[in-house]
Design an enzyme around this catalytic site. Structure first.
Site, PDB file in Angstrom:
ATOM      1  N   ALA A   1       0.841  -1.206   0.000  1.00 21.96           N
ATOM      2  CA  ALA A   1       0.000   0.000   0.000  1.00 21.96           C
ATOM      3  C   ALA A   1       0.873   1.252   0.000  1.00 21.96           C
ATOM      4  CB  ALA A   1      -0.888  -0.002   1.242  1.00 21.96           C
TER       5      ALA A   1
ATOM      6  N   GLY B   1       0.504  -5.594  -0.051  1.00 24.77           N
ATOM      7  CA  GLY B   1      -0.278  -5.562  -1.279  1.00 24.77           C
ATOM      8  C   GLY B   1       0.529  -5.960  -2.505  1.00 24.77           C
TER       9      GLY B   1
ATOM     10  N   GLU C   1       0.337  -9.598  -2.602  1.00 24.47           N
ATOM     11  CA  GLU C   1      -1.042  -9.973  -2.932  1.00 24.47           C
ATOM     12  C   GLU C   1      -1.312  -9.770  -4.426  1.00 24.47           C
ATOM     13  OE1 GLU C   1      -2.650  -7.462   0.290  1.00 24.47           O
ATOM     14  OE2 GLU C   1      -3.770  -9.236   0.935  1.00 24.47           O
TER      15      GLU C   1
ATOM     16  N   GLU D   1       1.370  -6.623   7.373  1.00 23.05           N
ATOM     17  CA  GLU D   1       0.234  -5.839   7.882  1.00 23.05           C
ATOM     18  C   GLU D   1       0.012  -5.986   9.380  1.00 23.05           C
ATOM     19  OE1 GLU D   1       0.384  -7.504   5.107  1.00 23.05           O
ATOM     20  OE2 GLU D   1      -0.481  -6.307   3.487  1.00 23.05           O
TER      21      GLU D   1
END
Ligand code: NAI
Length: 699
Positions: free
Chosen positions: A61, A102, A105, A125
C-alpha cells in the site's frame, strides 16, 4: 499514472513506477488497469509481464494514502487483482528486491510468478495491527501450505524468495531466476512458454487444507495467547487463515474483509499506524527541505568516555564509522574502553555478535588525550560532566581545533544549548544530540535545534541518526527538551500520589498495567534517583515556587539512589533487577505524609493512570504551543521510543485524542480541585483548551 505500458514483440510489459517502493496508490492501480486493458485489446500480445521499476517489485500500500478515501477508490487493489485473474492472456509477475503486503497480494493474483534471488517477501500488515486485506490470508496458504503462510502472516517478517522456493510442494514461485540481472529475460521467456496454456492457473482454485487443522490452529492460538495480549491482530490473522481452510474461496475472502475492517477500527491499529507514520514524519523538519545538501560525516570524535560517551561511540562503530575518544586522563580512557569491550563481549557470548565483527568494530576505535588530534574529524559529540563550566572549556577547545564545517554536538540533557553554542565562534555548527541511556541500546535520539543551528547541520544529523539506527525527534531548546520536560511533570504527580496515600508499588503496578514498560519509581531506580536530586538542587532557586513531594529527596538523603546502590524506592539483590518493596521506604512516606497533615485515602488505578498520563499530555500541549516540538506525533514517538510508553496506545498525545480532549480537560479541572496537587499546573494549556473547545484533536 505511475505504471507504464510497453510492448516487446508479443509480450506486454507493465512496469510499476511509483518511487520509492512502487506503493500501490491510486495512480499506480489505474496504471496497471490501463495496461491490462491495452494488452487484452492488442491481438499481437500473447502474454503480459508485470514488474516494478527501481528498488522494488512493490512495497505494498502507498503509505501516503493511509487512512484516506483514495486507498479504497476504484480500481482498488482487490479489483485490480480480479482483473489479473480474469485476464484471458497469461499474466506473469516478475518479482525482485521487495514484494510486500499488497505487492505480494498483487503477485498472487497473477497466473505465474518468477522471482529474482534475494527478493524479500512478506505480509507485514500485522505490524500495523491489521491483516492482509487483499486476499493475502486466503491465497498465501494455497501456495505455501497453511503453516508456512500463517507463520509469515502472524509474524509479518520478511523471508527470502529462494528460501520459500525450497518449501516442498510450494506454488508461490514458478521459477527463481538465475540472478536479478537475468530476471527480465527469464520472465519474458517464461511468459512465451506459457502463452498458449489454457486453462490459466489461478491461486484461488488451489485446495487449502491442513490435515490436523483443529489441533494446529488451537496450538497457534495457545502460543499467541500471551504475546498478543494487547495486540488483537495476530489472533485475527489465525481466524482468517483458518477460514481459508474451512470455507470456499469467496466466503473466505468475505471473512478476511470483515476482519480487516474490524481491525481498522481498533485503537491498537490506529495507534500502530500512527506510530508507523509518525516515525517517518519525525525525520522531516518543516523548514528544512528534503534535498538540503548534507555535510560529509566519515569520522566522529567523542569527548568523555563515561556512561554516555562509550555507548554513543558504540553506535558509530556498529555503523562502521571510525571514532576517536578523548578524555583528560589515560585511566578514564582505559576504563571507558574496557566498559565498551565488556558490552561487546557480552554480545559475543550470547551469540548476538560474531567475534570477527567485534574485532572489526574495535579496530575503528582510537583514543587520545589531545584535542589537536581531533582536528580532522567531521563531527564531535561532547559527553562530559553536566556542568556549564566544563562544557565551556570543552567547546572553547573544540572551536580552536575543529576544522571549518565540522559539526559540534553536545549530549547535554539539561543545559541551555544556545549558551553552549555561544562559547564558540560558530554557533551555526552547534547542535544537541541527546542520547538516552544506555546509549547503545535506546532507540530514541532527541536532536536539539539551537537558535542558530544551520539547516544543513540539522539535515546532516538527522541522516546520521538514521545511519546509526536511531529514531530522531527534533526538539527546540528548553529545560529538559521534549522528553525530560514532560517526565518532570509525570514524576511530580507520582510524588503527590505518594503523599496522598499510594505506595511506590501501587503506582508502578497501575502504570505497568496500563502498559508502561516500567512504572515511575522503578524507572527512577533504574536511571538513578541521584540524577533527579542533583537537578532539583541545581534548580532550587528557579523552581522555588513549584510544589514537589519531598519524598524523593528524603530517599536520596538515605543514599537510596536505585539499582546502582542496591536500594532505591525498592531493594535489589546483587545482579538482579527485581524490585522488592521495602518497608522502611513505605514508613518514610507515611511519616512524611503525617508531617504534612495529609490523611491517606484509597486511590484508584484509574486516577493514578490519568494523573500521570494527563500530566504528560498537558506539558506536551505547552511544548507544541511553544514550537519546541513541531508536531504531536513527534512527542508520541519520543515517548514510545524513549520512555517505554505502550506502542498500542500510540503515545500520550494520541491516547488523549482517543479519549477525547474534552474529557481530558474535564479530568484536569477535577484534579485542580485536589488541595494536595498543583492547581496551577492543571490549568489546561491554551492549545489543549482550544482544541477541546472546538472538538478537535492533537493529531
Ligand atoms: P559520566 O560521569 O559517566 O561521564 C563523563 C565523562 O566525561 C567522565 O569519564 C569524565 O572523565 C569525562 N570528562 C569530564 N570532563 C572532561 C573534560 N573536560 N574533557 C574530557 N573528558 C571529560 O557522565 P554521563 O552520564 O556519561 O553524562 C555525560 C553527559 O551526558 C552529561 O551532559 C549528561 O547530562 C548527559 N546525559 C546523561 C544521561 C545519563 O542517563 N547518564 C542521559 C542523557 C544525557
Amino acid at each position: 499514472m505511475t505504471a507504464h505500458y510497453q510492448v516487446h514483440g508479443d509480450i506486454a510489459l507493465i512496469t510499476l513506477d511509483n518511487p520509492p517502493v512502487n506503493g500501490l496508490g491510486l495512480s499506480t492501480r489505474q496504471g496497471i488497469a490501463h495496461g491490462m486493458e491495452q494488452a487484452l485489446a492488442d491481438a499481437a500480445v500473447t502474454a503480459i509481464v508485470i514488474t516494478g521499476a527501481g528498488k522494488a517489485f512493490s512495497g505494498g500500500a502507498d503509505i501516503r494514502e493511509f487512512g484516506s478515501p483514495l486507498a479504497m477508490q476504484e480500481p482498488n487493489l482487490n479489483s485490480v487483482i480480479q482483473m489479473l485473474e480474469k485476464s484471458t492472456k497469461p499474466v506473469v509477475a516478475a518479482i525482485h528486491t521487495v514484494a510486500m503486503g499488497g505487492g505480494l497480494e498483487l503477485a498472487l493474483g497473477c497466473h505465474y510468478r518468477v522471482a529474482a534471488p534475494g527478493t524479500s517477501v512478506a505480509l507485514p500488515e500485522v505490524k500495523l495491527g491489521l491483516l492482509p486485506g487483499a486476499g493475502g490470508t486466503q491465497r498465501l496458504p494455497r501456495v505455501l501450505g497453511v503453516e508456512a503462510a500463517l507463520n509469515m502472516i502472524v509474524s509479518g517478517e520478511a523471508i527470502k524468495a529462494e528460501m520459500l522456493a525450497m518449501l516442498p510442494g510450494q506454488k508461490l514461485f514458478d521459477k527463481i531466476a538465475a540472478s536479478p540481472a537475468t530476471l527480465a529475460d527469464e520472465a519474458f521467456a517464461f511468459a512465451r512458454s506459457v502463452a498458449a496454456t489454457r486453462p490459466l492457473p489461478l491461486v484461488r482454485d488451489l485446495p487449502c487444507k491442513h490435515p490436523q487443522g483443529d489441533a494446529y490452529f488451537q496450538f497457534v492460538r495457545n502460543m499467541l495467547g500471551a504475546v498478543s495480549k494487547n495486540f488483537p491482530a495476530p489472533l485475527k490473522c489465525v481466524d482468517a487463515v483458518e477460514a481459508a481452510t474451512t470455507k470456499k474461496f469467496e466466503a473466505g475472502m468475505a471473512t478476511e474483509r470483515e476482519i480487516f475492517i474490524n481491525l481498522m477500527w481498533t485503537p491498537e491499529s490506529r495507534s500502530l499506524r500512527h506510530l508507523f507514520l509518525g516515525e517517518r514524519a519525525a525525520s522531516k523538519i518543516p523548514d528544512v527541505p528534503s534535498d538540503t545538501p548534507l555535510r560529509d560525516i566519515q569520522s566522529v570524535a567523542i569527548i568523555g568516555a563515561g556512561t554516555m560517551g562509550g555507548g554513543i561511540a558504540m553506535n558509530f562503530l556498529n555503523a562502521g564509522i571510525p571514532v576517536k575518544m578523548l578524555e583528560m586522563k589515560q585511566e578514564a580512557l582505559d576504563r571507558g574502553v574496557a566498559t565498551m569491550r565488556g558490552n561487546y563481549e557480552a554480545q559475543v557470548k550470547k551469540g548476538k555478535l560474531k567475534q570477527a565483527k567485534y574485532d572489526e568494530r574495535m579496530a575503528l576505535l582510537t583514543t587520545t588525550l589531545s584535542y589537536d588530534e581531533l582536528s580532522g574529524t567531521d563531527m564531535v559529540i561532547e559527553a562530559v560532566f553536566e556542568e556549564i563550566g566544563v562544557k565551556e572549556a570543552v567547546f572553547k577547545e573544540l572551536d580552536r581545533v575543529m576544522k571549518p564545517g565540522a559539526i559540534l554536538a553536545s549530549n547535554t540533557s539539561t543545559l541551555d544549548l544556545n549558551k553552549i553554542a555561544s562559547f564558540t565562534q560558530r554557533p551555526q555548527d552547534v547542535v544537541g544530540l541527546h542520547f538516552f541511556s544506555p546509549a547503545n541500546v535506546m532507540k530514541l535520539l532527541e536532536v536539539v535545534r539551537g537558535a542558530q543551528t544551520a539547516k544543513d547541520v540539522m539535515a546532516t544529523v538527522m541522516a546520521a541518526a538514521k545511519k546509526i539506527r536511531k529514531t530522531a525527534v527534533v526538539s527546540g531548546v528548553c529545560d529538559g527538551f521534549i522528553g525530560n520536560r514532560m517526565i518532570e511533570q509525570y514524576g511530580r504527580q507520582g510524588g503527590f500520589l505518594l503523599d496522598e496515600g499510594c505506595t511506590p508499588e501501587q503506582v508502578d503496578k497501575a502504570m505497568e498495567k496500563f502498559g508502561m514498560a516500567m512504572g515511575p519509581f522503578r524507572m527512577g531506580d533504574l536511571a538513578g534517583n541521584d540524577i533527579g536530586w542533583a537537578i532539583r538542587k541545581r534548580r532550587a532557586t528557579e523552581r522555588a515556587n513549584m510544589k514537589y513531594s519531598k519524598t524523593a529527596d528524603l530517599l536520596c538523603e538515605k543514599g537510596r539512589f536505585g539499582q546502582k546502590t542496591g536500594a532505591g524506592w525498592y531493594d535489589y539483590k546483587p545482579g538482579k533487577r527485581d524490585a522488592i518493596p521495602n518497608a522502611e521506604v513505605v514508613k518514610m512516606i507515611e511519616d512524611y505524609r503525617a508531617a504534612q497533615g495529609i490523611t491517606p485515602r484509597k486511590i484508584s488505578d484509574e486516577e493514578i493512570v490519568q494523573r500521570l498520563v494527563f500530566a504528560l499530555v498537558n506539558e506536551g500541549a505547552h511544548i507544541l504551543e511553544e514550537g519546541i516540538a513541531n508536531k504531536a506525533s513527534d512527542i508520541d514517538i519520543c515517548y514510545i521510543f524513549g520512555y517505554g510508553f505502550p506502542p498500542y496506545r500510540g503515545g500520550p498525545m494520541l491516547y488523549a485524542d482517543e479519549l477525547g480532549l474534552f474529557n481530558v480537560v474535564q479530568a484536569m479541572h477535577r484534579f485542580a480541585q485536589n488541595p494536595h496537587d498543583d492547581a496551577d499546573f492543571w490549568k489546561p494549556a491554551p492549545l489543549l483548551a482550544q482544541l477541546a473547545a472546538e472538538g478537535k484533536s492533537f493529531n
